[in-house]
Scaffold this motif. Structure first.
Motif, PDB file in Angstrom:
ATOM      1  N   ALA A  90      47.744  50.796  44.987  1.00 29.99           N
ATOM      2  CA  ALA A  90      47.761  49.508  44.285  1.00 29.99           C
ATOM      3  C   ALA A  90      46.479  49.232  43.511  1.00 29.99           C
ATOM      4  O   ALA A  90      46.411  48.250  42.770  1.00 29.99           O
ATOM      5  N   ALA A  91      45.454  50.081  43.656  1.00 29.46           N
ATOM      6  CA  ALA A  91      44.153  49.815  43.044  1.00 29.46           C
ATOM      7  C   ALA A  91      44.264  49.742  41.520  1.00 29.46           C
ATOM      8  O   ALA A  91      44.865  50.610  40.890  1.00 29.46           O
ATOM      9  N   GLU A  92      43.667  48.706  40.966  1.00 30.12           N
ATOM     10  CA  GLU A  92      43.664  48.520  39.513  1.00 30.12           C
ATOM     11  C   GLU A  92      42.259  48.563  38.935  1.00 30.12           C
ATOM     12  O   GLU A  92      42.095  48.603  37.716  1.00 30.12           O
ATOM     13  N   ARG A  98      37.216  52.627  45.021  1.00 35.12           N
ATOM     14  CA  ARG A  98      36.120  53.101  45.869  1.00 35.12           C
ATOM     15  C   ARG A  98      36.253  52.564  47.288  1.00 35.12           C
ATOM     16  O   ARG A  98      36.062  53.281  48.261  1.00 35.12           O
ATOM     17  N   GLN A  99      36.555  51.278  47.403  1.00 35.22           N
ATOM     18  CA  GLN A  99      36.661  50.676  48.730  1.00 35.22           C
ATOM     19  C   GLN A  99      37.820  51.281  49.519  1.00 35.22           C
ATOM     20  O   GLN A  99      37.686  51.593  50.709  1.00 35.22           O
ATOM     21  N   ALA A 100      38.973  51.451  48.863  1.00 36.14           N
ATOM     22  CA  ALA A 100      40.129  52.020  49.555  1.00 36.14           C
ATOM     23  C   ALA A 100      39.852  53.458  49.985  1.00 36.14           C
ATOM     24  O   ALA A 100      40.245  53.883  51.079  1.00 36.14           O
ATOM     25  N   LEU A 101      39.155  54.216  49.142  1.00 33.80           N
ATOM     26  CA  LEU A 101      38.846  55.607  49.479  1.00 33.80           C
ATOM     27  C   LEU A 101      37.893  55.672  50.672  1.00 33.80           C
ATOM     28  O   LEU A 101      38.026  56.545  51.541  1.00 33.80           O
ATOM     29  N   GLN A 102      36.935  54.757  50.723  1.00 35.52           N
ATOM     30  CA  GLN A 102      36.014  54.701  51.859  1.00 35.52           C
ATOM     31  C   GLN A 102      36.770  54.384  53.148  1.00 35.52           C
ATOM     32  O   GLN A 102      36.520  54.973  54.201  1.00 35.52           O
ATOM     33  N   PRO A 220      37.857  43.298  40.416  1.00 32.72           N
ATOM     34  CA  PRO A 220      39.027  42.459  40.131  1.00 32.72           C
ATOM     35  C   PRO A 220      38.641  40.986  40.190  1.00 32.72           C
ATOM     36  O   PRO A 220      37.890  40.556  41.069  1.00 32.72           O
ATOM     37  N   VAL A 221      39.157  40.207  39.262  1.00 31.31           N
ATOM     38  CA  VAL A 221      38.832  38.776  39.170  1.00 31.31           C
ATOM     39  C   VAL A 221      40.114  37.985  38.971  1.00 31.31           C
ATOM     40  O   VAL A 221      40.991  38.380  38.193  1.00 31.31           O
ATOM     41  N   VAL A 222      40.229  36.875  39.699  1.00 28.95           N
ATOM     42  CA  VAL A 222      41.297  35.909  39.471  1.00 28.95           C
ATOM     43  C   VAL A 222      40.648  34.689  38.819  1.00 28.95           C
ATOM     44  O   VAL A 222      39.926  33.934  39.478  1.00 28.95           O
ATOM     45  N   LEU A 223      40.886  34.529  37.522  1.00 28.02           N
ATOM     46  CA  LEU A 223      40.268  33.456  36.746  1.00 28.02           C
ATOM     47  C   LEU A 223      41.184  32.237  36.730  1.00 28.02           C
ATOM     48  O   LEU A 223      42.392  32.364  36.495  1.00 28.02           O
ATOM     49  N   ALA A 224      40.623  31.057  36.980  1.00 25.10           N
ATOM     50  CA  ALA A 224      41.404  29.822  37.011  1.00 25.10           C
ATOM     51  C   ALA A 224      40.815  28.815  36.032  1.00 25.10           C
ATOM     52  O   ALA A 224      39.659  28.404  36.173  1.00 25.10           O
ATOM     53  N   ASP A 225      41.595  28.426  35.031  1.00 25.57           N
ATOM     54  CA  ASP A 225      41.229  27.355  34.099  1.00 25.57           C
ATOM     55  C   ASP A 225      41.846  26.069  34.635  1.00 25.57           C
ATOM     56  O   ASP A 225      43.049  26.002  34.896  1.00 25.57           O
ATOM     57  N   THR A 226      41.026  25.036  34.817  1.00 30.40           N
ATOM     58  CA  THR A 226      41.496  23.821  35.484  1.00 30.40           C
ATOM     59  C   THR A 226      41.520  22.627  34.547  1.00 30.40           C
ATOM     60  O   THR A 226      40.982  22.660  33.437  1.00 30.40           O
TER      61      THR A 226
END
Length: 357
Positions: A90-92, A98-102, A220-226
């Motif tokens: 699922a890595a994008e 890197r984290q999943a491989l570790q 990865p970033v989840v950006l939120a415009d409020t």
């Protein structure tokens, strides 16, 4: 040449020239007897090989995740490693990979096992002192035992307090907040590189949270415009403002957009109602409307409220994507890299299941 025996209905036919590799148990991925066929990758070839194999007795297609499940059941992987395989698929972003491989290499499982062994060893010493009081074992009150317990407790608390692993897996949360008509939606579009949010001179255009998933510097970033923060009389806008407060409070990083002409050095820049939901150490102030107050371009530190610790500030012409976009992305990459600095030095919890365990 890969071919299946001829039948009355189907004469023998060469399907492809392949490499067949036989793995003797338990020296395969699943720990079972396995034969791998390495065929050419064309769609027609693969489909023909699969179709031919399924004509044989007892042969079926594997279910989703079945090979990983068999490897887990046969002791070839622990559960954290099985989860890591799903995370690799699922890595994008580079950080997720890197984290999943570790984790697949066993880092997290080894950390849990080290904790378990220490708990068992400490428990054995305490039980020995309780079960054999005549031996006058002073282990329960020994300074070394207390120190080991304290070290273990500290290690567990640090692992629980650290949420970087979950952020890398699910995305760092960045919230864009501020008063109406200061340029929040324009900033959103600048970061996404598309017309993600509606830009209008009319106040209150954004009433709900507009989210976008980004890859910033490999993170990865989840950006939120409020919604713009103000005293709203409209019920729908009131709910939008409430959601803006919630996003600001839960964000790993908040971008507070402020119109440059409203800036006064001795006063705070954050709207009063929004202030309780902001952390000065996790907030970057973005000045907009620089054409009306160009001197603000030199400001790089501001106070959210009078007397508060200063937060970093960045003055941008939000309409100039070619200049402002790269400048803002460089700052965000530095912040995300700092937050994720622990990756590589420690095995990080990546799921709620790990936290509960």
């Amino acid at each position: 040449a890969f071919r299946l025996p001829a039948t009355a209905a189907q004469p023998a036919e060469v399907i492809d020239h392949v490499l067949a590799v036989y793995f003797v148990a338990p020296h395969s991925f699943t720990g079972e007897e396995v034969v791998e066929l390495h065929c050419h990758g064309g769609r027609a070839v693969v489909q023909a090989v699969l179709a031919a194999l399924q004509t044989q007795p007892g042969v079926r297609l594997a279910q989703a995740g079945e090979f990983t499940r068999r490897a887990f059941l046969n002791g070839k992987l622990d559960l954290t490693q099985a989860e890591a395989i799903a995370d690799i698929v699922a890595a994008e972003t580079e950080a997720q990979r890197r984290q999943a491989l570790q984790q697949l290499a066993g880092a997290l499982g080894q950390q849990f096992e080290a904790w378990r062994q220490e708990v068992v060893a400490l428990l054995a010493e305490v039980e020995a002192a309780i079960d054999f009081p005549d031996e006058e074992l002073e282990l329960i009150h020994a300074a070394a035992l207390v120190e080991r317990l304290t070290t273990l407790r500290t290690s567990l608390h640090q692992a629980l307090a650290q949420r970087v692993g979950e952020r890398i897996r699910d995305g760092f949360r960045i919230a864009i907040v501020g008063a109406p008509n200061v340029g929040k939606s324009t900033l959103t579009n600048l970061l996404t590189g598309a017309d993600t949010a509606i830009v209008s001179p009319m106040a209150g255009t954004t009433r709900d949270v507009v989210q976008a998933h980004l890859n910033i510097g490999g993170y990865p970033v989840v950006l939120a415009d409020t919604a713009g923060v103000r005293v709203a009389t409209d019920v729908i806008e009131q709910e939008g403002v409430r959601r803006a407060y919630a996003k600001a409070a839960a964000a790993d990083l908040t971008l507070l957009v402020v119109a440059a002409p409203t800036y006064t050095p001795t006063q705070g820049v954050a709207p009063t109602d929004l202030l309780p939901h902001l952390d000065p150490t996790k907030t970057i102030v973005i000045f907009s409307h620089l054409d009306q107050a160009p001197a603000v371009a030199e400001v790089n530190k501001v106070m959210l409220s009078a007397g508060a610790p200063p937060s970093p500030a960045l003055a941008l012409d939000l309409r100039d994507r070619a200049d402002s976009g790269p400048r803002l992305l460089r700052v965000l990459e530095e912040v995300l890299a700092t937050q994720a600095a622990e990756v590589g030095q420690a095995a990080l919890l990546t799921r709620d299941r790990h936290r509960v365990a």
